[in-house]
Each structure stands twice: as C-alpha cells, then as structure tokens.
Motif scaffolding. Structure first.
Motif, PDB file in Angstrom:
ATOM      1  N   ALA A  55       0.843  -1.204   0.000  1.00 27.66           N
ATOM      2  CA  ALA A  55       0.000   0.000   0.000  1.00 27.66           C
ATOM      3  C   ALA A  55       0.875   1.250   0.000  1.00 27.66           C
ATOM      4  CB  ALA A  55      -0.927  -0.001   1.207  1.00 27.66           C
ATOM      5  N   ALA A  56       0.430   2.244  -0.737  1.00 26.06           N
ATOM      6  CA  ALA A  56       1.179   3.499  -0.833  1.00 26.06           C
ATOM      7  C   ALA A  56       1.004   4.339   0.426  1.00 26.06           C
ATOM      8  CB  ALA A  56       0.697   4.294  -2.050  1.00 26.06           C
ATOM      9  N   MET A  57       2.079   5.018   0.793  1.00 24.91           N
ATOM     10  CA  MET A  57       2.031   5.983   1.880  1.00 24.91           C
ATOM     11  C   MET A  57       1.517   7.303   1.318  1.00 24.91           C
ATOM     12  SD  MET A  57       3.123   3.987   4.149  1.00 24.91           S
ATOM     13  CE  MET A  57       2.988   5.157   5.483  1.00 24.91           C
ATOM     14  N   LEU A  58       0.680   7.997   2.061  1.00 22.17           N
ATOM     15  CA  LEU A  58       0.196   9.304   1.636  1.00 22.17           C
ATOM     16  C   LEU A  58       1.294  10.332   1.866  1.00 22.17           C
ATOM     17  CD1 LEU A  58      -3.478   9.280   2.936  1.00 22.17           C
ATOM     18  CD2 LEU A  58      -2.547   8.413   0.784  1.00 22.17           C
ATOM     19  N   ARG A  59       1.348  11.323   0.998  1.00 19.69           N
ATOM     20  CA  ARG A  59       2.410  12.330   1.072  1.00 19.69           C
ATOM     21  C   ARG A  59       1.836  13.735   1.169  1.00 19.69           C
ATOM     22  NH1 ARG A  59       7.494  11.255  -0.078  1.00 19.69           N
ATOM     23  NH2 ARG A  59       8.092   9.186  -0.696  1.00 19.69           N
ATOM     24  N   GLU A  60       2.617  14.590   1.788  1.00 19.83           N
ATOM     25  CA  GLU A  60       2.371  16.034   1.816  1.00 19.83           C
ATOM     26  C   GLU A  60       3.630  16.668   1.253  1.00 19.83           C
ATOM     27  OE1 GLU A  60       1.586  16.886   5.929  1.00 19.83           O
ATOM     28  OE2 GLU A  60      -0.532  16.394   5.721  1.00 19.83           O
ATOM     29  N   GLY A  61       3.614  16.960  -0.035  1.00 19.14           N
ATOM     30  CA  GLY A  61       4.822  17.462  -0.682  1.00 19.14           C
ATOM     31  C   GLY A  61       5.869  16.368  -0.728  1.00 19.14           C
ATOM     32  N   ASP A  62       7.056  16.645  -0.186  1.00 20.99           N
ATOM     33  CA  ASP A  62       8.128  15.645  -0.207  1.00 20.99           C
ATOM     34  C   ASP A  62       8.214  14.840   1.096  1.00 20.99           C
ATOM     35  OD1 ASP A  62       9.034  17.715   1.370  1.00 20.99           O
ATOM     36  OD2 ASP A  62      11.059  17.734   0.540  1.00 20.99           O
ATOM     37  N   ARG A  63       7.199  14.954   1.949  1.00 23.10           N
ATOM     38  CA  ARG A  63       7.189  14.217   3.226  1.00 23.10           C
ATOM     39  C   ARG A  63       5.972  13.302   3.304  1.00 23.10           C
ATOM     40  NH1 ARG A  63       9.472  17.625   8.030  1.00 23.10           N
ATOM     41  NH2 ARG A  63      11.180  18.617   6.958  1.00 23.10           N
ATOM     42  N   PHE A  64       6.081  12.303   4.160  1.00 19.14           N
ATOM     43  CA  PHE A  64       4.932  11.442   4.403  1.00 19.14           C
ATOM     44  C   PHE A  64       3.892  12.186   5.240  1.00 19.14           C
ATOM     45  CE2 PHE A  64       8.195   7.931   4.077  1.00 19.14           C
ATOM     46  CZ  PHE A  64       7.771   7.509   2.827  1.00 19.14           C
ATOM     47  N   HIS A  65       2.636  11.901   4.979  1.00 17.55           N
ATOM     48  CA  HIS A  65       1.538  12.468   5.764  1.00 17.55           C
ATOM     49  C   HIS A  65       1.573  11.839   7.162  1.00 17.55           C
ATOM     50  CE1 HIS A  65      -2.362  14.241   6.538  1.00 17.55           C
ATOM     51  NE2 HIS A  65      -2.796  13.073   6.949  1.00 17.55           N
ATOM     52  N   VAL A  66       1.426  12.656   8.185  1.00 18.32           N
ATOM     53  CA  VAL A  66       1.491  12.198   9.572  1.00 18.32           C
ATOM     54  C   VAL A  66       0.165  12.484  10.263  1.00 18.32           C
ATOM     55  CG1 VAL A  66       2.638  12.561  11.796  1.00 18.32           C
ATOM     56  CG2 VAL A  66       3.982  12.560   9.696  1.00 18.32           C
TER      57      VAL A  66
END
Length: 106
Positions: free
Chosen positions: A69-80
C-alpha cells in the motif's frame, strides 16, 4: 531499517487525529510503500503516560494497512496523523487499580 507506526487513511479524522489507536500497526516503509508489517501496538506501552520510550504520538498514514500500500504524502514528506492526548493514560495507575480490585494489588 526503521520501524514506523502506521495507520490507515480511513482511521484518521478530518483534523488529522487517529480515530482508533488500537488499530495502529508497526511496519517498514520502503520506496513510499509498506514493505512489511507486524502486529498491532501494545496499549500498555504505546498509550502509556508512564512509558515515554514507546509512546504513540504520531503515525505515518497509508492508503490501507497491507503490504504494497502506498504511503500518503504532503509534498516531499509522508503524511502524519497525531494521537490525541486523551488517548494516552497512566496505565500503571490503571493496572494497580485493577489489581487492587481483584485483591492482588498492594
């Protein structure tokens, strides 16, 4: 290799907080995907005010909790996603009280 706390996107509310922290899993992320996962967190260590070394405070958000499963991102970082303070409690006090009620806590 770094083990992370992972949460599924459907377990995160609109404000970015984990809805049910007992569904958080340990896992390894490689190339923006879940490479491997272990079992759920242990609430006596991860949701425990008295055990700060493993306290669950933030999680990486994945589309789903499954390998690949893909990790969600916020720009160049992972969504936390964050774990609300109301979810963290003093398990030592709770365990002592449970033992006292059963007659074994002294």
């Amino acid at each position: 290799m770094r083990i992370r706390h992972l949460v599924a996107a459907d377990n995160v509310d609109a404000q970015g907080y984990v809805i049910d922290p007992l569904l958080v899993r340990h896992g390894i992320v490689l190339a923006g995907q879940i490479a491997d996962m272990a079992g759920p967190i242990d609430p006596q260590t991860h949701l425990n005010r008295d055990f700060s070394e493993h306290r669950l405070e933030e999680c990486l958000v994945a589309e789903r909790l499954e390998r690949g499963a893909a990790m969600l991102r916020e720009g160049d970082r992972f969504h936390v996603a964050l774990v609300g303070r109301a979810r963290i409690r003093s398990w030592a006090k709770w365990m002592w009280m449970a033992g006292a009620q059963s007659g074994s806590g002294r």
